[in-house]
Design a protein around this motif. Structure first.
Motif, PDB file in Angstrom:
ATOM      1  N   TYR A  62       0.820  -1.216   0.000  1.00  0.00           N
ATOM      2  CA  TYR A  62       0.000   0.000   0.000  1.00  0.00           C
ATOM      3  C   TYR A  62       0.853   1.265   0.000  1.00  0.00           C
ATOM      4  N   ALA A  66       0.961   4.206  -3.107  1.00  0.00           N
ATOM      5  CA  ALA A  66       0.934   5.659  -2.932  1.00  0.00           C
ATOM      6  C   ALA A  66       2.128   6.313  -3.631  1.00  0.00           C
ATOM      7  N   PHE A 171       5.864   4.297  13.323  1.00  0.00           N
ATOM      8  CA  PHE A 171       5.092   3.166  12.787  1.00  0.00           C
ATOM      9  C   PHE A 171       5.052   2.020  13.796  1.00  0.00           C
ATOM     10  N   LEU A 191      -2.128   5.800  11.655  1.00  0.00           N
ATOM     11  CA  LEU A 191      -1.450   5.093  10.573  1.00  0.00           C
ATOM     12  C   LEU A 191      -1.298   5.972   9.346  1.00  0.00           C
ATOM     13  N   ILE A 192      -2.342   6.751   9.034  1.00  0.00           N
ATOM     14  CA  ILE A 192      -2.252   7.656   7.880  1.00  0.00           C
ATOM     15  C   ILE A 192      -1.145   8.682   8.128  1.00  0.00           C
ATOM     16  N   ASN A 193      -1.070   9.165   9.360  1.00  0.00           N
ATOM     17  CA  ASN A 193      -0.041  10.155   9.687  1.00  0.00           C
ATOM     18  C   ASN A 193       1.360   9.571   9.647  1.00  0.00           C
ATOM     19  N   LEU A 195       2.125   6.568   7.553  1.00  0.00           N
ATOM     20  CA  LEU A 195       2.376   6.065   6.201  1.00  0.00           C
ATOM     21  C   LEU A 195       2.535   7.215   5.196  1.00  0.00           C
ATOM     22  N   GLY A 196       1.859   8.334   5.426  1.00  0.00           N
ATOM     23  CA  GLY A 196       1.985   9.492   4.536  1.00  0.00           C
ATOM     24  C   GLY A 196       3.428   9.987   4.459  1.00  0.00           C
ATOM     25  N   THR A 199       5.721   7.676   2.577  1.00  0.00           N
ATOM     26  CA  THR A 199       5.564   7.854   1.134  1.00  0.00           C
ATOM     27  C   THR A 199       6.378   9.065   0.664  1.00  0.00           C
ATOM     28  N   ASP A 200       6.336  10.143   1.456  1.00  0.00           N
ATOM     29  CA  ASP A 200       7.109  11.347   1.105  1.00  0.00           C
ATOM     30  C   ASP A 200       8.595  11.020   1.004  1.00  0.00           C
TER      31      ASP A 200
END
Lengths: 299, 187
Positions: A62, A66, A171, A191-193, A195-196, A199-200
């Motif tokens: 995932y 992204a 994480f 988790l969004i905070n 995984l974002g 990705t960066d």
């Protein structure tokens, strides 16, 4: 109380204590491990072990999606179905000969409609390359060499090293709570905070900063082995690098900035190639390369 | 009377200890009672169990991410004969599709569905979606500029056959191109 009775009670308590301790190393252990990692004090080796345990193939997939989406926002995908089908056949031929032929959702090879010379490996496992990079290959074996280099990045999990340590600690703090399976709104947000920003980090590394130069050279060495294992010419990578040396503007951004100089890469390949058996690229492979990519190779 | 008072907690502690040890051993994925092989977890989204240790062999049954299987036999390092815990089927699978780690099911599956049902009311509409799907949905809401890229992945890369050639197609492609029939590195 007699000594015998005392001994029985002590033995029983010891067994119970030992069992409880062992249980903590199971499910309960995940909580304390995650919390400890989050509060630092762990060695790089311990952290890597925890990441291997907690960052599942599904998570990696995932995050890779992204990263791929971000690359696709910068470079439009090609709609050339014949070229894409051929690209994926060559890629899968390499995958089947590789040390890691299976991933969470399989490997995908995406053609980007851009003249820029560039290629990317996003975890999970997506390989993206531009038409400009495609034009650096003169035949199927050379295209396989480009893809083998990107596959080596994926299979050696170089992407994980692009993610900052502080992201991993966050994480592990979320994943280690065990609450990640409960789907509560708070955990989702956490988790969004996490995984974002992961990705960066990956996007910046792939598109701007580049991997550590040593990782690039390692990927080249692995690519030569993979080419030989799949039956392709192991010298094909050297030929592609020679062509890149002619075409890449060292002052330009993109690939020239994110990778070591082709001359340096060729130099590092020489000892590895000294023992390699060259393969003459048969006409049938040259023909199908030209046929499938005729539109994509046009300027 | 005094003797009984001393023995009771001792026996209770021993029983509790034995139960905890048994649970811990099971969770660690070691050999379980019944004498079967070790338990492993499927770490790919889905993969067929095959009749023989060969990629072109007929499929017996599919296994999915997070499913626990017992390893019955091995062919070299690359192929393992396994049986899912839930049924009596058995088949061959590349070892790379399995892990000794018992994965926490954040994805679809029985546990996920159970977790979804327990979740807050506003989350109930999401039942059936995987946990990571939901993380991605919210990430996409925060990054509308990436929608074109995600849509391309969903509508083309993940579904079109040109991105997923079959094992048979690859075998023909290799053969037609004069490449080795049996590549050395993988299964």
């Amino acid at each position: 109380m007699s000594r015998r009775r005392v001994a029985v009670v002590v033995l029983a308590l010891l067994i119970a204590g030992a069992a409880a301790a062992q249980d903590r190393r199971g499910i309960g252990g995940k909580i304390s491990k995650g919390a400890k990692a989050a509060s630092a004090g762990r060695t790089a080796h311990q952290l890597a072990k925890l990441i291997a345990e907690k960052f599942t193939p599904e998570d990696e997939y995932y995050v890779g999606r992204a990263v791929a989406a971000r690359l696709l926002a910068r470079y439009p995908p090609s709609g050339d179905a014949e070229a894409v089908a051929y690209l994926n056949r060559v890629g899968q031929t390499l995958v089947l000969a590789s040390p890691k032929p299976v991933t969470y959702n399989g490997y995908r090879f995406i053609l980007l409609d851009s003249d820029e010379i560039n290629a990317f490996a996003a975890p999970g496992a997506f390989v993206l390359l531009t038409r400009g990079m495609l034009r650096c290959a003169a035949d199927e074996d050379e295209l396989a060499a480009i893809l083998a280099h990107e596959l080596a990045h994926l299979q050696q999990q170089h992407g994980r090293r692009a993610i900052q340590e502080k992201r991993w600690k966050k994480f592990l703090a979320v994943a280690g709570t065990g609450a990640a399976a409960s789907l509560s709104g708070g955990v989702l947000g956490d988790l969004i905070n996490v995984l974002g920003p992961m990705t960066d980090d990956l996007f910046v590394t792939l598109a701007t900063r580049g991997y550590d130069k040593e990782l690039e050279l390692k990927a080249d060495l692995a690519a030569v082995t993979l080419l030989a294992d799949a039956g392709y010419d192991p010298y094909a990578l050297k030929r592609v690098l020679e062509r890149m040396a002619e075409r890449l503007d060292p002052k330009a951004g993109g690939f020239a900035r994110t990778h070591p100089k082709p001359e340096q890469r060729i130099k590092r390949l020489r000892p590895r190639l000294a023992g390699a058996v060259p393969v003459a690229v048969p006409e049938v492979r040259r023909e199908r390369f030209a046929q499938a990519l005729r539109a994509a190779l046009e300027d | 009377m005094k003797r009984r008072r001393l023995l009771a907690p001792a026996v209770l502690a021993m029983v509790l200890g034995a139960m905890s040890l048994s649970l811990a051993a099971d969770k660690a994925g070691k050999k379980t009672k019944g004498g079967g092989g070790k338990l492993y977890t499927v770490q790919v989204r889905q993969h067929p169990l095959l009749e023989s240790p060969f990629l072109l062999a007929p499929a017996v049954a599919p296994v999915v991410y997070g499913q626990r299987v017992r390893v019955l036999d091995r062919r070299g390092r690359d192929w393992w004969l396994v049986a899912p815990l839930e049924d009596g089927t058995r088949g061959w699978i590349p070892a790379a599709a399995l892990t000794s780690v018992e994965l926490v099911l954040k994805a679809s599956g029985k546990q996920q569905l159970k977790a979804l049902k327990k979740a807050q009311k506003k989350e109930m509409a999401l039942a059936g979606r995987s946990f990571q799907d939901e993380v991605e949905r919210r990430y996409r809401e925060k990054h509308p500029d990436l929608e074109r890229g995600f849509a391309f992945l969903d509508q083309h890369v993940e579904v079109e056959p040109i991105y997923q050639p079959t094992a048979q197609e690859i075998a023909r492609f290799r053969s037609a191109g004069g490449l080795s029939e049996d590549p050395g590195g993988g299964p």
